[in-house]
Structures are given as structure tokens and as C-alpha cells.
Design an enzyme around this catalytic site. Structure first.
Site, PDB file in Angstrom:
ATOM      1  CG  ASP A  81      -6.741  -2.798  -3.190  1.00 14.77           C
ATOM      2  OD1 ASP A  81      -7.452  -2.193  -2.285  1.00 14.77           O
ATOM      3  OD2 ASP A  81      -5.433  -2.933  -3.268  1.00 14.77           O
ATOM      4  CG  HIS A 118      -5.434  -2.666   0.594  1.00 13.62           C
ATOM      5  ND1 HIS A 118      -4.841  -2.047  -0.600  1.00 13.62           N
ATOM      6  CD2 HIS A 118      -4.789  -1.669   1.495  1.00 13.62           C
ATOM      7  CE1 HIS A 118      -4.024  -1.130  -0.382  1.00 13.62           C
ATOM      8  NE2 HIS A 118      -3.816  -1.000   0.894  1.00 13.62           N
ATOM      9  CB  SER A 169      -0.918   0.072   1.155  1.00 13.90           C
ATOM     10  OG  SER A 169      -1.944   0.996   1.052  1.00 13.90           O
TER      11      SER A 169
END
Length: 248
Positions: free
Chosen positions: A193, A223, A94
Site C-alpha cells: 500500500d 492500495h 480506502s
């Protein structure tokens, strides 16, 4: 009884092949521990820093901005170099992926692994962050992830909105200079995601100038790819990518 996840930075000492693991926004090093354990079992020296303001309190995080998070990554790289690692790969999840891309724009390392790094975020309210954080300091966490992920993370119950505005600045900065990256790159994206638009991965892959680059999709993952159902496949794919480079 299951043990509580530990948010702190960790180091696993191994051989001269180093792997830097960078966690995501409002997360902690806990989300990188399974990946760290996998690579340590295979001989790597692994270090996962705790980014400034993370793994403590939302109030502490509110005092930080993207240059502070970048500085944490730089210190993490120095840890591996001090351990005598001759080759260092950096993997980030991320925002950690964004920070790893930033690192590749500034330093010489052996390769990068970008996992679910944002170019576009699904929650369009993030564009309002620079304006609303003055009178609304926090956004309450209202999402609950799958049980096998929740039990392995140490999330904040509130997100400092000023930090969201700073994250936006970091994303824009890194996006503008993706073509400056020439080192080997592995781009991974979860198809399910819930935070980042999956098209972000294709944008990153297409703009990289790296002659050696790979794009991998994980159809059944959300995610936090390092903790989800395809994590072993992800780790295997990343290891294969690194081994191929080291054996050349």
C-alpha cells in the site's frame, strides 16, 4: 480498442443477498466494478453509489465534506433495501472502508468488508490540511499507478485540500468508535500500500468488538486492492466469508 472506465454509480440486480460497494477518496465507482461484476455473476444484488463530489470535477468535490459522503452511503444502502435484499453486506475501499465502518457503527447490516481503510496515512502532510487549504486549495496529483490500475480508474488531477481536512475528521471519528462494532467483519490490507500505513488494518481488527472477524493480507497488491493482481483472491476470500455467515 479498450473502453474508458465509467465513474457513475451502478446497480446489478440479483437475488435477496445484497452487497454495497463504496469507493475511495477522489475515486469513483469505476474502481469497484470488477468486484461488482464478480458478485453479480454469483447471484448477488450489487449497488455501488458515487460519493458526493466524486466522479465529476475537483471543484465540485471541494464543496463537499464527510457528512455528504456518508449521506451517499446511506442512500446506497436504501437502494439495496428497496430492491428487497434481506441481507446486506457493505464493502469499502480506502475511505470507502472508513465509511463502511461508520455505517456499521450506526445501522444494522449483516457484515462489513473493510479494504485498505486508513487509520494512518503515509503522507504526513495531511495533518497540515486544516491550515493550508485557505491559501492553497488543491494538491496536484503527482503519482502514477501501475498501468493495469491507471487504465481502470477515473482519478482527479487535483485533490481539494479542504476535503483532506474533512477526511481526517472522519478517520478520527470512526477510530474512536471501532469498539462499537459488533457485526461480522472482514479486514483486508494490501502489503504494498502506497497510501495507507498497512498497520492500520491490524489496529482496526484489534479494536473491533465483533466475535466473528477476519484479517487478510495481500502481499503483492497496492492500495487499490480491487483492481490489483490479487483481486480474484480477494473476491474469493470475501465470498467465502459471506457464504459462511449466510449458511449458519
Amino acid at each position: 480498442m479498450p473502453t474508458s472506465p465509467i465513474p457513475d454509480a451502478f446497480t446489478y440486480r440479483g437475488n435477496s443477498l445484497g452487497l454495497l460497494l463504496v469507493h475511495g477518496f477522489t475515486g469513483s465507482a469505476a474502481e469497484m466494478r470488477p468486484m461488482g461484476a464478480y458478485f453479480h455473476e454469483r447471484g448477488f444484488t450489487v449497488h455501488a453509489p458515487l460519493l458526493a463530489g466524486h466522479g465529476t470535477t475537483p471543484e465540485e468535490m471541494r464543496k463537499t465534506r464527510w457528512p455528504d459522503w456518508r449521506a451517499s452511503v446511506d442512500k446506497g444502502l436504501a437502494v439495496l433495501q428497496q430492491q428487497g435484499c434481506k441481507q446486506v453486506f457493505a464493502a469499502g475501499l480506502s475511505m470507502g472502508g472508513t465509511l463502511v465502518l461508520d455505517l456499521a457503527q450506526r445501522t444494522t447490516i449483516s457484515g462489513i468488508i473493510s479494504m485498505c481503510a486508513p487509520i494512518k496515512l503515509k503522507d504526513k502532510r495531511h495533518w497540515l490540511a486544516p491550515f493550508i487549504h485557505y491559501f492553497k486549495p488543491y494538491l496536484i496529483r503527482d503519482e502514477v499507478k501501475a498501468a493495469h490500475i491507471e487504465e481502470a480508474i477515473v482519478p482527479y488531477d487535483r485533490t481539494p485540500i479542504a476535503c483532506v481536512a474533512s477526511l481526517n475528521k472522519l478517520i478520527r471519528k470512526v477510530r474512536r468508535r471501532l469498539s462499537d462494532i459488533h457485526i461480522p467483519a472482514f479486514v483486508a490490507q494490501a502489503c504494498q500500500d502506497e497510501t495507507v500505513e498497512p498497520s492500520s488494518a491490524k489496529t482496526i481488527y484489534d479494536r473491533l468488538s465483533s466475535p466473528c472477524k477476519q484479517l487478510h493480507w495481500y502481499k503483492h497488491s497496492s492500495h487499490i486492492l480491487t483492481l490489483d493482481r490479487e483481486k480474484e483472491q480477494l473476491f474469493n476470500d470475501v465470498e467465502r466469508f459471506i457464504r459462511q455467515l449466510c449458511n449458519k
